[in-house]
Write a protein that holds these residues in place. Structure first.
Motif, PDB file in Angstrom:
ATOM      1  N   LEU A   1      25.499  43.208  24.222  1.00  0.00           N
ATOM      2  CA  LEU A   1      26.066  42.122  24.102  1.00  0.00           C
ATOM      3  C   LEU A   1      27.740  41.663  24.148  1.00  0.00           C
ATOM      4  O   LEU A   1      27.942  42.329  23.632  1.00  0.00           O
ATOM      5  N   THR A   2      27.441  41.011  25.015  1.00  0.00           N
ATOM      6  CA  THR A   2      29.220  40.347  25.325  1.00  0.00           C
ATOM      7  C   THR A   2      29.612  39.324  25.026  1.00  0.00           C
ATOM      8  O   THR A   2      30.461  38.413  24.561  1.00  0.00           O
ATOM      9  N   HIS A   3      28.033  38.254  24.918  1.00  0.00           N
ATOM     10  CA  HIS A   3      28.168  36.999  24.659  1.00  0.00           C
ATOM     11  C   HIS A   3      27.515  36.348  23.311  1.00  0.00           C
ATOM     12  O   HIS A   3      25.861  36.678  24.456  1.00  0.00           O
ATOM     13  N   TYR A   4      27.768  35.713  22.676  1.00  0.00           N
ATOM     14  CA  TYR A   4      26.807  35.407  21.571  1.00  0.00           C
ATOM     15  C   TYR A   4      26.913  34.314  21.264  1.00  0.00           C
ATOM     16  O   TYR A   4      28.150  33.745  20.566  1.00  0.00           O
ATOM     17  N   ARG A   5      26.342  33.130  21.239  1.00  0.00           N
ATOM     18  CA  ARG A   5      26.194  31.475  20.999  1.00  0.00           C
ATOM     19  C   ARG A   5      24.498  31.535  19.876  1.00  0.00           C
ATOM     20  O   ARG A   5      23.656  31.640  20.275  1.00  0.00           O
ATOM     21  N   VAL A   6      24.802  31.005  18.707  1.00  0.00           N
ATOM     22  CA  VAL A   6      23.875  30.626  17.855  1.00  0.00           C
ATOM     23  C   VAL A   6      24.370  28.783  17.902  1.00  0.00           C
ATOM     24  O   VAL A   6      25.319  28.460  17.324  1.00  0.00           O
ATOM     25  N   HIS A   7      23.442  27.861  17.746  1.00  0.00           N
ATOM     26  CA  HIS A   7      23.133  26.727  17.583  1.00  0.00           C
ATOM     27  C   HIS A   7      23.253  26.299  16.021  1.00  0.00           C
ATOM     28  O   HIS A   7      22.573  25.572  15.555  1.00  0.00           O
ATOM     29  N   GLU A   8      23.573  27.266  14.996  1.00  0.00           N
ATOM     30  CA  GLU A   8      24.352  26.674  13.529  1.00  0.00           C
ATOM     31  C   GLU A   8      24.943  27.154  13.368  1.00  0.00           C
ATOM     32  O   GLU A   8      25.600  28.676  14.176  1.00  0.00           O
ATOM     33  N   ALA A   9      25.350  27.577  12.093  1.00  0.00           N
ATOM     34  CA  ALA A   9      26.930  27.804  11.097  1.00  0.00           C
ATOM     35  C   ALA A   9      26.540  29.217  11.206  1.00  0.00           C
ATOM     36  O   ALA A   9      25.324  29.473  10.889  1.00  0.00           O
ATOM     37  N   VAL A  10      26.974  30.139  11.907  1.00  0.00           N
ATOM     38  CA  VAL A  10      27.385  31.197  11.397  1.00  0.00           C
ATOM     39  C   VAL A  10      27.075  31.868   9.870  1.00  0.00           C
ATOM     40  O   VAL A  10      28.112  31.500   9.027  1.00  0.00           O
ATOM     41  N   SER A  11      25.672  32.886   9.817  1.00  0.00           N
ATOM     42  CA  SER A  11      25.595  32.906   8.214  1.00  0.00           C
ATOM     43  C   SER A  11      26.298  34.222   7.795  1.00  0.00           C
ATOM     44  O   SER A  11      26.816  35.549   8.338  1.00  0.00           O
ATOM     45  N   ARG A  12      26.709  34.821   6.264  1.00  0.00           N
ATOM     46  CA  ARG A  12      27.177  35.699   5.745  1.00  0.00           C
ATOM     47  C   ARG A  12      26.692  37.085   6.274  1.00  0.00           C
ATOM     48  O   ARG A  12      27.182  37.884   5.996  1.00  0.00           O
ATOM     49  N   GLU A  13      25.299  36.759   5.701  1.00  0.00           N
ATOM     50  CA  GLU A  13      24.592  37.771   6.546  1.00  0.00           C
ATOM     51  C   GLU A  13      24.577  37.990   7.937  1.00  0.00           C
ATOM     52  O   GLU A  13      24.297  39.192   8.530  1.00  0.00           O
TER      53      GLU A  13
END
Length: 264
Positions: free
Chosen positions: A150-162
């Motif tokens: 993957l070169t581009h990644y988006r998540v619709h939540e806050a990024v987890s420390r995990e």
């Protein structure tokens, strides 16, 4: 008025491709203009269409790509709403996808085999509420392979420390959604620190006021030169618009440039 079909074939196809890349509705309109245009654009332009399948259309689209394998080869940009077996059927058939937006359960369905068939898939958006879906996805046979390409990644939540940043060896662009303050931004930067090639960090937020930035906001904005904040909400670009514009090289989530506003 001269017909489009009187133009040189290469020019006509370029026009049809540009129209098709606007939306699947525009692509569908072209298909019904004439038999000649239908035969020209059916496959040639499909790979440029940002395809969005709602939950009500998953079953019929899954049947289509299974009954017409030729079509599945040209599905490149795909957004799947909902998480059902029909969505899984779709992405399992469409092995040439480059940009994919879906739930982590749907993505999971292509990672269970020992060989990842989706070798062109480099941009993924996940929009489920799982706090850290990659903790589970990496346990699947092809999970590490996908994360690594993957070169581009988006998540619709806050990024987890995990978030397992170490697995994303090729990632250059990362995006998440969050209510931002200095502590939250520090947490994001710390989590992403292992990704050596990361060039762009985009944080989208609904938590802002249409006012000039205060001192606290400016502290966040100047924490990292890679950081861009995209303000979502009424009269601003929608999530799907930002995603679909990426397929045509338009003003997408990664190229947004907005005037700084006060975070709230």
């Amino acid at each position: 008025m001269p017909s489009l079909l009187s133009l040189p074939l290469e020019l006509a196809l370029e026009i049809f491709t540009l129209v098709s890349s606007s939306s699947q509705e525009c692509y569908r309109t072209l298909l019904f203009l004439s038999r000649t245009i239908h035969s020209m654009v059916k496959y040639e332009c499909l790979s440029h269409v940002p395809i969005r399948i709602g939950s009500k259309g998953l079953h019929s689209f899954a049947d289509l790509v299974e009954s017409c394998p030729g079509i599945s080869l040209f599905v490149v940009h795909l957004w799947i709403n909902g998480s059902t077996q029909h969505g899984e059927r779709i992405i399992q058939r469409c092995a040439n996808i480059v940009t994919l937006a879906c739930m982590s359960r749907t993505l999971r369905s292509i990672l269970t085999g020992s060989e990842l068939k989706h070798c062109h898939l480099t941009e993924v958006t996940l929009f489920d509420s799982t706090y850290s879906p990659w903790s589970e996805l990496l346990k699947l046979p092809s999970g590490p392979r996908l994360a690594g390409q993957l070169t581009h990644y988006r998540v619709h939540e806050a990024v987890s420390r995990e978030f397992p940043a170490f697995a994303f060896l090729s990632l250059t662009h990362f995006s998440s959604s969050s209510k931002l303050d200095k502590n939250q931004m520090e947490s994001i930067l710390t989590t992403l620190a292992p990704i050596a090639g990361l060039q762009k960090i985009v944080v989208t937020t609904f938590h802002w006021k249409d006012e000039i930035p205060d001192v606290a906001t400016m502290e966040v904005l100047t924490m990292d030169e890679r950081l861009t904040i995209v303000y979502l909400g009424k009269d601003h670009i929608s999530e799907f618009q930002a995603w679909s514009e990426r397929s045509r090289g338009g003003k997408c989530i990664w190229t947004q440039r907005t005037e700084p506003r006060r975070l709230s």
